[in-house]
Scaffold this motif. Structure first.
Motif, PDB file in Angstrom:
ATOM      1  N   LEU A 181       0.869  -1.218   0.089  1.00 22.11           N
ATOM      2  CA  LEU A 181      -0.151  -0.098   0.172  1.00 22.11           C
ATOM      3  C   LEU A 181       0.967   1.267   0.113  1.00 22.11           C
ATOM      4  O   LEU A 181       1.873   1.287   0.947  1.00 22.11           O
ATOM      5  CB  LEU A 181      -1.050  -0.060   1.402  1.00 22.11           C
ATOM      6  N   LEU A 182       0.620   2.129  -0.852  1.00 20.85           N
ATOM      7  CA  LEU A 182       1.509   3.314  -0.988  1.00 20.85           C
ATOM      8  C   LEU A 182       0.726   4.559  -0.375  1.00 20.85           C
ATOM      9  O   LEU A 182      -0.500   4.719  -0.968  1.00 20.85           O
ATOM     10  CB  LEU A 182       1.786   3.809  -2.539  1.00 20.85           C
TER      11      LEU A 182
ATOM     12  N   VAL B 172      -4.949   5.410   6.029  1.00 17.32           N
ATOM     13  CA  VAL B 172      -4.320   4.364   5.986  1.00 17.32           C
ATOM     14  C   VAL B 172      -4.988   3.007   6.838  1.00 17.32           C
ATOM     15  O   VAL B 172      -5.044   1.770   6.261  1.00 17.32           O
ATOM     16  CB  VAL B 172      -2.966   4.351   6.700  1.00 17.32           C
ATOM     17  N   LEU B 173      -5.582   3.144   7.864  1.00 16.95           N
ATOM     18  CA  LEU B 173      -6.183   2.090   8.776  1.00 16.95           C
ATOM     19  C   LEU B 173      -7.206   1.685   8.141  1.00 16.95           C
ATOM     20  O   LEU B 173      -7.402   0.272   7.956  1.00 16.95           O
ATOM     21  CB  LEU B 173      -6.502   2.826  10.108  1.00 16.95           C
ATOM     22  N   PRO B 174      -8.132   2.301   7.550  1.00 18.01           N
ATOM     23  CA  PRO B 174      -9.353   1.682   6.798  1.00 18.01           C
ATOM     24  C   PRO B 174      -8.685   0.787   5.427  1.00 18.01           C
ATOM     25  O   PRO B 174      -9.270  -0.262   5.425  1.00 18.01           O
ATOM     26  CB  PRO B 174     -10.166   2.858   6.255  1.00 18.01           C
ATOM     27  N   LEU B 175      -7.518   1.194   4.789  1.00 18.79           N
ATOM     28  CA  LEU B 175      -7.268   0.793   3.747  1.00 18.79           C
ATOM     29  C   LEU B 175      -6.650  -0.727   4.070  1.00 18.79           C
ATOM     30  O   LEU B 175      -6.740  -1.748   3.580  1.00 18.79           O
ATOM     31  CB  LEU B 175      -6.526   1.543   2.849  1.00 18.79           C
TER      32      LEU B 175
ATOM     33  N   SER C 197      -1.832   4.197  14.533  1.00 23.02           N
ATOM     34  CA  SER C 197      -3.160   4.001  14.287  1.00 23.02           C
ATOM     35  C   SER C 197      -3.127   2.524  13.959  1.00 23.02           C
ATOM     36  O   SER C 197      -3.942   1.622  14.400  1.00 23.02           O
ATOM     37  CB  SER C 197      -3.751   4.935  13.546  1.00 23.02           C
ATOM     38  N   VAL C 198      -2.063   2.056  13.013  1.00 27.06           N
ATOM     39  CA  VAL C 198      -2.259   0.657  12.248  1.00 27.06           C
ATOM     40  C   VAL C 198      -1.788  -0.176  13.415  1.00 27.06           C
ATOM     41  O   VAL C 198      -2.549  -1.389  13.422  1.00 27.06           O
ATOM     42  CB  VAL C 198      -1.333   0.768  11.190  1.00 27.06           C
TER      43      VAL C 198
END
Length: 216
Positions: free
Chosen positions: A6-7, A40-43, A69-70
């Motif tokens: 993921l970028l 980022v977290l949702p993805l 968060s991740v």
């Protein structure tokens, strides 16, 4: 299975460049992009990437908070590769302390970018260059010293940690100490457990901040 990436960068040209470099490799697949750390977290939850290549400085949520968060929000988090302009940036160091697994310079050669993604995905060696080692050593940390004392590493575990701090992989440590790779893996696991470290990067930061290892 390919390494999925993921970028995350607020500059579309940077994302496009990284995508072109990574997708030219048969063993790497870019599964998504985001322009800010807030996404980022949702993805990560929906795409389940192996590696997140993430800019450290972004307008809404920076790479440090996005890393936190991740790690808080996903049971089995991906490896996080901080993408930055300057290797001695305090933001980079703070991201590593927050739990990122390594870093990548935006000006790096394409082969170095591919190598960094593969290295972080494998999780058996470090992206922790001299500038960051010196920075870690300069952040003397009483808590890190106390944790190192409580860990009471054996002589062999101490040797393994010092070689980890030099960036050696398990196979390289095994060759250096004339041990089997599985034995080295057991020592690495023991070091992480005793230090309460999530991964090699966190263990090495503790080693430098406690003074157990010196840069050089």
């Amino acid at each position: 299975m390919p390494i999925t990436v993921l970028l995350v960068d607020d500059e579309p040209l940077v994302r496009a460049g990284l995508r072109a470099i990574l997708e030219a490799q048969p063993d790497i697949e870019v599964v998504g992009e985001a322009a800010d750390g807030a996404a980022v977290l949702p993805l990560v939850r929906s795409l389940g990437p192996d590696v997140v290549a993430m800019d450290v400085r972004m307008p809404l949520l920076d790479g440090i908070e996005a890393t936190r968060s991740v790690l808080r929000g996903v049971p089995a988090p991906p490896k996080i590769l901080v993408v930055t302009t300057f290797e001695n940036d305090e933001y980079v160091y703070d991201a590593l302390r927050a739990g990122a697994d390594g870093f990548l310079l935006k000006r790096a050669h394409p082969s170095e970018i591919v190598h960094a993604v593969r290295l972080v995905a494998q999780g058996e060696s470090l992206l922790f260059p001299t500038a960051l080692r010196a920075m870690a050593a300069s952040h003397g940390n009483p808590r890190a010293r106390e944790a190192m004392e409580r860990a009471a590493l054996t002589g062999r575990e101490g040797e393994v940690l010092r070689l980890m701090a030099r960036g050696l992989s398990n196979a390289e440590i095994a060759a250096e100490l004339v041990l089997g790779t599985e034995t080295v893996k057991s020592h690495v696991s023991a070091v992480l457990a005793k230090l309460g470290a999530r991964d090699r990067t966190q263990a090495v930061i503790a080693a430098y901040e406690s003074g157990f290892v010196s840069p050089g």
